[in-house]
Design an enzyme around this catalytic site. Structure first.
Site, PDB file in Angstrom:
ATOM      1  N   ALA A 177      -9.648   5.470   4.137  1.00 19.43           N
ATOM      2  CA  ALA A 177      -9.650   6.627   5.054  1.00 19.43           C
ATOM      3  C   ALA A 177     -10.966   7.397   5.017  1.00 19.43           C
ATOM      4  CB  ALA A 177      -8.505   7.581   4.762  1.00 19.43           C
ATOM      5  N   GLY A 178     -11.382   7.800   6.166  1.00 24.27           N
ATOM      6  CA  GLY A 178     -12.572   8.644   6.294  1.00 24.27           C
ATOM      7  C   GLY A 178     -13.742   7.965   6.971  1.00 24.27           C
TER       8      GLY A 178
ATOM      9  N   ASN B 296      -9.083   1.532   9.503  1.00 27.07           N
ATOM     10  CA  ASN B 296      -8.345   1.180  10.712  1.00 27.07           C
ATOM     11  C   ASN B 296      -8.982   1.836  11.944  1.00 27.07           C
ATOM     12  OD1 ASN B 296      -4.782   0.887  11.476  1.00 27.07           O
ATOM     13  ND2 ASN B 296      -6.483   0.791  12.866  1.00 27.07           N
TER      14      ASN B 296
ATOM     15  N   LYS C 122       0.869  -1.179   0.000  1.00 31.02           N
ATOM     16  CA  LYS C 122       0.000   0.000   0.000  1.00 31.02           C
ATOM     17  C   LYS C 122       0.906   1.229   0.000  1.00 31.02           C
ATOM     18  CE  LYS C 122      -2.840   2.902   2.875  1.00 31.02           C
ATOM     19  NZ  LYS C 122      -3.649   3.100   4.086  1.00 31.02           N
TER      20      LYS C 122
ATOM     21  N   GLY D 180      -8.017   8.848   9.709  1.00 33.32           N
ATOM     22  CA  GLY D 180      -8.292   8.882  11.151  1.00 33.32           C
ATOM     23  C   GLY D 180      -9.340   9.890  11.578  1.00 33.32           C
TER      24      GLY D 180
END
Lengths: 260, 84
Positions: free
Chosen positions: A189-190, A211, A102, A163
């Site tokens: 993300a988001g 995550n 990634k 995050g």
């Protein structure tokens, strides 16, 4: 839904949820949350080994075994193409030649927004070096297409800042990227909660990578379960094709045969 | 007294054959002819999943027992940790 598989770099996956391993309380919570999520692709970061500190601390790859999961090393924390390429090369050595990575090259500490100039430079070098690159990108549809044409195996636009949990901030751009794509598009993300994941999948994303939405929940293991279901629900809704929106009501019960 | 003489002996014995390296941004000394494999053994991390880089070049696992450090080498030993 049996044969609805996600294919990345020629390998088939049945789960469309990819998860990170950061920010968990301990290794037990990491393992439990990741098992519960049903994810088959799991991201890790590459960092210096602690010298002389906690030699008995369990190794992440003993908990998240490469025999069981597809490990996706990231280049988090890299702000230049050079650092990102170096990180990927170390990751490949670490994982015995495993070449799926990634790529993320950051541009700014406050937003962790990707630096696309260096991202493109790094992608070019990595692809030339034989890596299969899943690339974190801004949600610019032209850049996304450019990354696909360069040979990235998956393009992963942000839906919100890393995050942040802000959700799918610009669904229109995500949709534009999906419409044009011939490689898997993943929201990376988001996502903050299950409905965000479902929205991403309803837009037609091939998968979602998250995550903090899981690790940062009060009960990460329960949120991992919620995310698994949201991804599946969103995917099925996308495949089913939603009803058109209407400005006015349309009765669900027949009008004929009323006795009043 | 014995300890002092022992140190003097060791200093003479290894005069010029102690190498200074930078390991993960910290100074460290290793004996001349020290290999990557020996360094990992000294650190008690043999067999762990890690990768080694010297002066920004990967030293593959297959060369851990033959790669010998030189004075001033910048060594990085990395592993996988939690990340997203």
């Amino acid at each position: 839904m049996q044969d609805d598989t996600l294919i990345i770099a020629g390998k088939a996956y049945s789960s469309r949820l990819l998860v990170g391993t950061g920010k968990y309380k301990d290794m037990d919570e990491t393992r439990e949350a990741i098992e519960t999520s049903g994810a088959e692709i799991v991201t890790v970061a590459i960092r210096r080994t602690n010298i002389g500190q906690n030699p008995d601390e369990p190794n992440l790859l003993d908990v998240i075994s490469p025999d069981k999961y597809t490990i996706l090393p990231n280049t988090a924390g890299c702000y230049t193409a050079k650092d990102a390429v170096r990180t990927c090369q170390l990751a490949r050595e670490l994982l015995d030649g495993h070449d799926l990575v990634k790529l993320e090259v950051l541009g700014d500490q406050k937003t962790l927004y990707p630096n696309m100039v260096d991202t493109i430079e790094a992608a070019e070098l990595l692809i030339k070096d034989g890596f299969k690159v899943m690339v974190y990108t801004s949600d610019d549809p032209i850049i996304a297409k450019c990354l696909e044409e360069m040979g990235c195996v998956a393009v992963m636009p942000l839906a919100g800042l890393i995050g942040s949990g802000l959700g799918i901030c610009n669904p229109h751009n995500i949709r534009l990227i999906i419409e044009n794509a011939e490689v898997p598009i993943l929201v990376d993300a988001g996502v903050g909660t299950a409905s965000d994941a479902a929205i991403a999948m309803e837009l037609g994303c091939d998968a979602v990578l998250m995550n903090t939405a899981i690790a940062g929940a009060k009960n990460p293991v329960l949120m991992a379960s919620a995310m698994k279901k949201a991804i599946e629900a969103g995917r099925e809704a996308f495949l089913a094709g939603r009803m058109p929106k209407k400005a006015y009501a349309s009765a669900s019960s027949p009008i004929d045969g009323t006795f009043f | 007294m014995f300890i002092v003489s022992r140190i003097v002996y060791l200093k003479r014995r290894f005069k010029g054959v102690i190498l200074n390296i930078i390991l993960n941004d910290e100074s460290r000394t290793v004996a001349e002819n020290c290999t990557v494999q020996q360094l990992l053994a000294d650190m008690d991390i043999v067999g762990q999943r890690l990768a080694v880089e010297v002066n920004e070049e990967i030293v593959p696992k297959s060369r851990h027992d033959s790669f010998v450090f030189s004075e001033g080498d910048k060594v990085e030993i990395v592993h996988a940790i939690g990340g997203g």
